[in-house]
Motif scaffolding. Structure first.
Motif, PDB file in Angstrom:
ATOM      1  N   LEU A 283      -4.792 -12.503 -12.817  1.00 39.96           N
ATOM      2  CA  LEU A 283      -5.792 -11.562 -12.302  1.00 39.96           C
ATOM      3  C   LEU A 283      -5.736 -10.229 -13.044  1.00 39.96           C
ATOM      4  N   VAL A 284      -4.572  -9.878 -13.609  1.00 33.80           N
ATOM      5  CA  VAL A 284      -4.429  -8.576 -14.277  1.00 33.80           C
ATOM      6  C   VAL A 284      -4.388  -8.705 -15.797  1.00 33.80           C
ATOM      7  N   ARG A 285      -4.659  -9.880 -16.327  1.00 38.77           N
ATOM      8  CA  ARG A 285      -4.577 -10.057 -17.778  1.00 38.77           C
ATOM      9  C   ARG A 285      -5.543  -9.096 -18.476  1.00 38.77           C
ATOM     10  N   GLU A 286      -5.090  -8.584 -19.632  1.00 40.48           N
ATOM     11  CA  GLU A 286      -5.891  -7.704 -20.483  1.00 40.48           C
ATOM     12  C   GLU A 286      -6.397  -6.459 -19.752  1.00 40.48           C
ATOM     13  N   GLU A 287      -5.633  -6.014 -18.747  1.00 46.87           N
ATOM     14  CA  GLU A 287      -5.995  -4.793 -18.025  1.00 46.87           C
ATOM     15  C   GLU A 287      -4.888  -3.743 -18.160  1.00 46.87           C
ATOM     16  N   ILE A 288      -5.275  -2.483 -17.973  1.00 44.88           N
ATOM     17  CA  ILE A 288      -4.309  -1.385 -17.900  1.00 44.88           C
ATOM     18  C   ILE A 288      -4.365  -0.851 -16.476  1.00 44.88           C
ATOM     19  N   LEU A 289      -3.261  -0.975 -15.745  1.00 48.31           N
ATOM     20  CA  LEU A 289      -3.206  -0.616 -14.334  1.00 48.31           C
ATOM     21  C   LEU A 289      -2.634   0.789 -14.152  1.00 48.31           C
ATOM     22  N   ASP A 290      -2.961   1.372 -13.034  1.00 48.92           N
ATOM     23  CA  ASP A 290      -2.384   2.661 -12.647  1.00 48.92           C
ATOM     24  C   ASP A 290      -0.992   2.399 -12.085  1.00 48.92           C
ATOM     25  N   GLY A 291       0.034   2.913 -12.766  1.00 46.00           N
ATOM     26  CA  GLY A 291       1.409   2.662 -12.346  1.00 46.00           C
ATOM     27  C   GLY A 291       1.698   3.113 -10.929  1.00 46.00           C
TER      28      GLY A 291
ATOM     29  N   ARG B 228      -0.882  -4.314 -18.887  1.00 52.25           N
ATOM     30  CA  ARG B 228      -0.059  -3.116 -18.995  1.00 52.25           C
ATOM     31  C   ARG B 228      -0.307  -2.160 -17.827  1.00 52.25           C
ATOM     32  N   TYR B 229       0.545  -1.150 -17.734  1.00 57.32           N
ATOM     33  CA  TYR B 229       0.344  -0.095 -16.743  1.00 57.32           C
ATOM     34  C   TYR B 229       0.633   1.254 -17.380  1.00 57.32           C
ATOM     35  N   ARG B 230       0.020   2.257 -16.800  1.00 58.22           N
ATOM     36  CA  ARG B 230       0.165   3.604 -17.335  1.00 58.22           C
ATOM     37  C   ARG B 230       1.025   4.449 -16.392  1.00 58.22           C
ATOM     38  N   VAL B 231       2.020   5.103 -16.953  1.00 59.15           N
ATOM     39  CA  VAL B 231       2.884   6.000 -16.192  1.00 59.15           C
ATOM     40  C   VAL B 231       2.373   7.421 -16.353  1.00 59.15           C
ATOM     41  N   ALA B 232       2.261   8.140 -15.251  1.00 62.62           N
ATOM     42  CA  ALA B 232       1.762   9.516 -15.285  1.00 62.62           C
ATOM     43  C   ALA B 232       2.597  10.362 -16.245  1.00 62.62           C
TER      44      ALA B 232
ATOM     45  N   LYS C  68       2.047   8.945 -22.765  1.00 57.37           N
ATOM     46  CA  LYS C  68       0.915   8.553 -23.594  1.00 57.37           C
ATOM     47  C   LYS C  68       0.867   7.042 -23.767  1.00 57.37           C
ATOM     48  N   GLN C  69       2.033   6.446 -24.003  1.00 54.08           N
ATOM     49  CA  GLN C  69       2.118   5.013 -24.242  1.00 54.08           C
ATOM     50  C   GLN C  69       2.050   4.232 -22.923  1.00 54.08           C
ATOM     51  N   THR C  70       1.396   3.078 -22.962  1.00 53.93           N
ATOM     52  CA  THR C  70       1.408   2.184 -21.806  1.00 53.93           C
ATOM     53  C   THR C  70       2.611   1.245 -21.894  1.00 53.93           C
ATOM     54  N   ARG C  71       2.944   0.611 -20.777  1.00 55.54           N
ATOM     55  CA  ARG C  71       4.045  -0.359 -20.728  1.00 55.54           C
ATOM     56  C   ARG C  71       3.510  -1.693 -20.209  1.00 55.54           C
ATOM     57  N   PHE C  72       4.161  -2.774 -20.592  1.00 52.37           N
ATOM     58  CA  PHE C  72       3.781  -4.082 -20.075  1.00 52.37           C
ATOM     59  C   PHE C  72       4.256  -4.222 -18.627  1.00 52.37           C
ATOM     60  N   VAL C  73       3.407  -4.812 -17.789  1.00 53.71           N
ATOM     61  CA  VAL C  73       3.787  -5.016 -16.390  1.00 53.71           C
ATOM     62  C   VAL C  73       4.936  -6.009 -16.295  1.00 53.71           C
TER      63      VAL C  73
END
Length: 427
Positions: A238-246, A366-370, A373-378
């Motif tokens: 369900l989250v493939r190829e998405e960038i989520l809010d950490g 991936r998800y973004r940490v507040a 700059k770089q995203t991380r893999f979930v």
């Protein structure tokens, strides 16, 4: 999928991890492919720079009126363009070879996972309830057939071996178990119920690690789809190829679905009864989280699965799997084994795994940490909450009575219309 950068920096750690899993070392092969790819990319970049420089020289020659030089440079650029296209094709081939090799490497076990060869080396963590023993106890298929509501012969006429037809109150009992589990996980454990597709494409199977290595365990449905072996595939993707809010992690999903498995590697095992079927129902639990929360989420998910068995008052034990018995994508796995009096043995009913970023990398999720700059893999987790068919088996064997009837567990009575017990059909 493992990170090639990590492998480049920790080749010995990879080979030691594979050895713990009973697999051969792979770092030398992977690093050779990686080096070939890097060298070729350098060569490709240099060729692109030469072509770009020659293109600029053509412009200068044309501007100065030197048509002869311009034509000479155009011929050179044409040749370099053809060579560049060949090198780009070769670069794609090297990339495919490296990625295919990486896709077949299992995950690295966590440091606290016991090292062992197979299920005999798994370690008991805790035990709940007292196993029931009676010399008159029968196995589930004997109980179901005597009740006249479990039919393997008719199922074989329809579909062959490893299928079952349930009818009457046994069919209702299986449905009740699934509904009970869904209600527990959504109302008490905070999971969001999902009704996902049962047919998925190649990239979804790749994302959770079923492809390319385990295609023989799956059922293909036409040229473009596979039947899911577990709702883990649909829910995790369900989250493939998405960038989520950490800050919104973890996401917790649950689904009750049919599952389809070829059982290709289980020839001769559990051929009687419902324990190992080509088609069965399962309530799946999936968590999408960050790196820092994954281990705690694993303990939480396992407790959610255990709660199902506790509410059904079924004796069980929790095992941590050794390195040689873990699944391909897992870093650590707990198995819940329920007591079956008819077999006088504990048998698996749930498996809960933490996978690190292994699946996140394969799905590019991936998800973004507040503030970063770089995203991380979930990080992903999955578990059975639980296998419905095996729960039915456990209820039949643990709640069987000497007269052949089966008492309904208290937790299931609201789902069974207040029925107290299941008895044999009258002729």
């Amino acid at each position: 999928m493992l990170d090639i950068k990590w492998i480049r920096e920790n080749p010995q750690a990879l080979d030691e991890a594979l050895k713990k899993r009973g697999a051969d070392p792979e770092s030398a092969k992977l690093l050779a492919l990686d080096e070939a790819r890097r060298q070729h990319l350098t060569k490709l970049q240099e060729a692109q720079e030469r072509r770009n420089a020659a293109s600029k020289d053509i412009g200068k020659a044309m501007a100065s009126g030197d048509k002869e030089l311009a034509e000479k440079l155009k011929r050179r650029v044409s040749l370099e363009k053809a060579e560049l296209q060949l090198n780009e094709t070769k670069a794609r081939d090297i990339d495919l070879e490296l990625n295919d090799a990486l896709a077949r490497i299992p995950n690295v076990p966590l440091d606290d996972v016991p090292v062992g060869a197979d299920e005999n080396d798994n370690v008991e963590v805790r035990k709940h309830g007292e196993p029931k023993r009676a010399n008159w106890a029968r196995e589930h298929f004997e109980i179901g057939e005597a009740l006249g509501q479990m039919d393997f012969e008719r199922a074989a006429k329809l579909s062959g071996a490893r299928f079952t037809v349930l009818s009457g109150q046994l069919a209702r009992l299986e449905r009740a178990l699934g509904q009970f589990m869904l209600d527990l996980h959504t109302q008490e454990h905070g999971y969001t119920e999902v009704q996902p597709p049962l047919l998925v494409r190649d990239d979804a199977m790749f994302g959770t690690g079923q492809l390319p290595k385990f295609s023989e365990d799956l059922f293909r449905a036409g040229d473009d789809h596979w039947l899911i072996p577990t709702a883990e595939v649909s829910l995790t993707n369900l989250v493939r190829e998405e960038i989520l809010d950490g800050e919104k992690l973890p996401l917790r999903f649950t689904a009750l679905t049919p599952c389809f498995r070829s059982e290709a590697g289980s020839a001769g095992r559990d051929t009687r009864g419902m324990l190992r079927q080509h088609q069965f129902y399962k309530v799946e639990l999936v968590s999408i989280t960050d790196a820092e929360s994954a281990i705690d989420e694993h303990e939480r998910m396992t407790a959610c699965a255990e709660a199902v068995l506790k509410k059904l008052d079924l004796p069980f034990r929790t095992m941590v799997l050794c390195t040689g018995d873990m699944g391909f994508g897992a870093r650590k796995t707990y198995d819940l084994e329920v007591w079956l009096p008819g077999q006088n043995a504990y048998r698996e009913i749930s498996s809960c795994s933490v996978c690190g970023d292994f699946q996140g990398r394969r799905m590019n999720a991936r998800y973004r940490v507040a503030g970063e700059k770089q995203t991380r893999f979930v990080h992903t987790l999955n578990g059975s909450g639980t296998a419905v068919g095996r729960a039915l088996i456990a209820v039949l064997e643990n709640y069987q009575n000497e007269d052949g009837s089966v008492t309904i567990p208290s937790a299931l009575k609201p789902y069974m219309g207040g029925l107290e017990k299941i008895e044999a059909l009258e002729d």
